[in-house]
Design a protein around this motif. Structure first.
Motif, PDB file in Angstrom:
ATOM      1  N   HIS A 226       0.871  -1.176   0.000  1.00 57.91           N
ATOM      2  CA  HIS A 226       0.000   0.000   0.000  1.00 57.91           C
ATOM      3  C   HIS A 226       0.902   1.218   0.000  1.00 57.91           C
ATOM      4  N   GLY A 227       0.658   2.139  -0.927  1.00 56.53           N
ATOM      5  CA  GLY A 227       1.487   3.337  -1.020  1.00 56.53           C
ATOM      6  C   GLY A 227       0.692   4.610  -0.863  1.00 56.53           C
ATOM      7  N   GLY A 228       1.428   5.694  -0.611  1.00 63.11           N
ATOM      8  CA  GLY A 228       0.814   7.020  -0.520  1.00 63.11           C
ATOM      9  C   GLY A 228       1.819   8.011   0.044  1.00 63.11           C
ATOM     10  N   GLY A 229       1.440   9.263   0.062  1.00 66.05           N
ATOM     11  CA  GLY A 229       2.290  10.293   0.651  1.00 66.05           C
ATOM     12  C   GLY A 229       2.340  10.126   2.166  1.00 66.05           C
ATOM     13  N   ASN A 230       3.432  10.545   2.789  1.00 63.36           N
ATOM     14  CA  ASN A 230       3.514  10.334   4.244  1.00 63.36           C
ATOM     15  C   ASN A 230       2.563  11.248   5.015  1.00 63.36           C
ATOM     16  N   ASP A 231       1.963  12.217   4.344  1.00 70.12           N
ATOM     17  CA  ASP A 231       0.921  13.015   5.005  1.00 70.12           C
ATOM     18  C   ASP A 231      -0.363  12.204   5.197  1.00 70.12           C
ATOM     19  N   LEU A 232      -0.436  11.050   4.543  1.00 72.25           N
ATOM     20  CA  LEU A 232      -1.650  10.217   4.662  1.00 72.25           C
ATOM     21  C   LEU A 232      -1.532   9.145   5.746  1.00 72.25           C
ATOM     22  N   MET A 233      -0.314   9.012   6.314  1.00 74.64           N
ATOM     23  CA  MET A 233      -0.107   7.903   7.255  1.00 74.64           C
ATOM     24  C   MET A 233      -1.076   7.979   8.428  1.00 74.64           C
ATOM     25  N   ALA A 254      -2.694  -4.590   4.015  1.00 79.08           N
ATOM     26  CA  ALA A 254      -1.430  -4.476   3.280  1.00 79.08           C
ATOM     27  C   ALA A 254      -0.272  -4.999   4.115  1.00 79.08           C
ATOM     28  N   LYS A 255       0.620  -5.729   3.421  1.00 78.73           N
ATOM     29  CA  LYS A 255       1.775  -6.304   4.106  1.00 78.73           C
ATOM     30  C   LYS A 255       2.893  -5.262   4.229  1.00 78.73           C
ATOM     31  N   VAL A 256       3.111  -4.520   3.160  1.00 80.10           N
ATOM     32  CA  VAL A 256       4.171  -3.505   3.153  1.00 80.10           C
ATOM     33  C   VAL A 256       3.533  -2.132   2.918  1.00 80.10           C
ATOM     34  N   TRP A 257       3.948  -1.155   3.729  1.00 84.78           N
ATOM     35  CA  TRP A 257       3.462   0.221   3.559  1.00 84.78           C
ATOM     36  C   TRP A 257       4.616   1.099   3.097  1.00 84.78           C
ATOM     37  N   LEU A 258       4.421   1.775   1.971  1.00 80.68           N
ATOM     38  CA  LEU A 258       5.449   2.686   1.455  1.00 80.68           C
ATOM     39  C   LEU A 258       4.903   4.117   1.483  1.00 80.68           C
ATOM     40  N   HIS A 259       5.722   5.018   1.988  1.00 83.25           N
ATOM     41  CA  HIS A 259       5.308   6.424   2.057  1.00 83.25           C
ATOM     42  C   HIS A 259       6.370   7.326   1.447  1.00 83.25           C
TER      43      HIS A 259
END
Ligand SMILES: [Zn+2]
Length: 453
Positions: A226-233, A254-259
């Motif tokens: 799952h990805g997104g900008g770190n402002d969405l964490m 999601a197994k892996v979170w990318l920001h």
């Protein structure tokens, strides 16, 4: 080739192992569609486009499912409609078209699925009803709220306790909330606002539930990234996890979170009041090629703040012109191992660009083209702007020739005429004993060169 990714959840770089190598599944939060994408919005689109290219290369194009949504129900959209007197559907339709055009201009390929929230209302209503039935949500005054205390791991992604969050967050206090951190799954819609019938009356979904419902529908209860900008964490991703894991305890979401980190302009936060606010379209209209925007974005690692500067854009343009000229008639060769290794090492696009410089310096045009294309650079779609740049060698030879003649005749009028025409077309003319070099500058206009040779 092993892929390593920094998982925000574990805060460590992990070796990536797909749940199912035959179907590697990725979800990225997409835009809320009420206005042109600003430069900061382009960053996640480009970063996760590179991730998709890497996964497709490693697992095969048919074995990757990439989903990026459109949020087409939101109070900002309602406000835009009220301001302009325009129809909501007209605004969202137009904005989606703009977004796709602008992202295509910076080389972002369309994901496999681009679900729109308004087409998943039934799935959201079903998920909310399920959360109520399982004791994780409650109805109050026409709203449905998620009860954060019902989910022990709430806050695990961003590493905060519920107490810290309450102390630090600007939460909306409402009398009907059991805990101030409880968030809206469904809210009532007044007449004139978009609304759908539900067991809790006519209303509309909260923002967070849409990603949970669409990810469940398109990717299942467990997926890879799952990805997104770190402002969405926080709170968005924290809330997605809570909803999805409580509604579907059989899965792990999601197994892996990318920001990705945020973007600045000339060292400052981009803002309308500072006059450094750009949409992607503003830059394209100023004549900055989409490929240049992409190159500048990828020259900084996605986990570092990115500083957009006019100087970087100029440098990128010069580099790309050189690379385009070098690779113009060359078919891409085998993908250079060092480039792939860099991208597979937590999407180190900056390191990959360093490798591309090395290949260019060594004159390995086929390797340069193959490596650049893994980053979505030097592709056929993005090259129109630089085509003429590759043809300046003919004019350089012509100028050298008439200069040699002028040296004999002492009549430099022809040299001056051609030089002036080149400068007028935005070309920097460098003449030395060694020869003539023509470098297209920022205002380069290829059409002004027609007929000069
Ligand atoms: Zn989302």
């Amino acid at each position: 080739m092993d892929i390593f990714l920094t998982n925000s959840r574990s805060r460590t770089k992990e070796r990536f192992t797909p749940l199912d190598p035959a179907n590697v599944r990725v979800y990225v939060c997409g835009p809320t569609v009420y206005d042109r994408a600003h430069l900061g919005n382009a960053r996640p689109a480009i970063v996760f486009d590179v991730l998709a290219r890497l996964l497709r290369h490693v697992y095969g194009a048919e074995h990757v499912t990439y989903v990026r949504n459109f949020t087409d129900v939101d109070d900002k959209i309602n406000a835009r409609a009220a301001e302009t007197g325009r129809d909501i559907a007209e605004i969202t339709e137009e904005t989606i078209g703009w977004y796709l055009d602008d992202m295509a201009a910076v080389g972002v390929a369309e994901p496999d699925h681009m679900p729109r929230a308004t087409r998943y209302i039934a799935q959201m209503v079903a998920m909310i009803a399920d959360l109520i039935a399982k004791g994780h949500a409650y109805e109050a005054e026409g709203h449905v709220l998620f009860a954060v205390e019902s989910y022990a791991d709430y806050g695990a992604l961003s590493g905060r306790s519920l107490e810290d969050m309450i102390a630090g967050a600007r939460v909306e206090v409402a009398p009907y909330k059991r805990n101030p951190m409880d968030f809206v799954l469904w809210k009532p819609s007044a007449a004139g606002l978009p609304g759908w019938d539900s067991p809790w009356g006519r209303g509309r979904p909260g923002w967070h539930i849409e990603c949970s419902a669409m990810a469940q529908d398109l990717l299942g209860a467990s997926f890879d990234i799952h990805g997104g900008g770190n402002d969405l964490m926080f709170p968005h991703h924290e809330n997605e996890i809570a909803q999805s894991c409580c509604a579907h305890p059989e899965g792990s979401f999601a197994k892996v979170w990318l920001h990705n980190e945020m973007l600045q302009v000339e060292g400052r936060k981009m803002s309308k009041s500072l006059g450094n606010f750009f949409t992607v379209r503003d830059l394209l209209d100023q004549g900055i090629p989409g490929e240049v925007i992409r190159f500048v974005m990828l020259s900084t690692h996605y986990r570092k703040p990115m500083d957009w500067t006019a100087e970087k854009a100029r440098e990128a343009e010069a580099v790309l012109r050189k690379w385009r000229a070098l690779t113009a008639d060359v078919a891409p060769g085998a993908l250079p191992e060092a480039v792939l290794r860099a991208v597979a090492e937590d999407l180190n696009s900056a390191g990959a660009i360093t490798e591309l410089h090395r290949l260019a310096a060594a004159g390995d045009a086929a390797g340069l083209k193959a490596g650049a294309q893994l980053l979505g650079l030097l592709t056929a779609d993005l090259g129109d702007w630089a085509v003429a740049g590759a043809d300046l060698s003919g004019l350089a030879a012509r100028l050298a020739e008439i200069r040699a003649e002028a040296m004999q005749t002492k009549d430099f009028s022809e040299v001056d005429r051609l030089k002036a025409a080149l400068v007028a077309a935005g070309v920097e003319v460098r003449m030395s004993k060694a020869g003539v070099e023509l470098v297209p500058g920022a205002g380069f206009d290829a059409s002004a060169l027609e007929g000069l040779e």
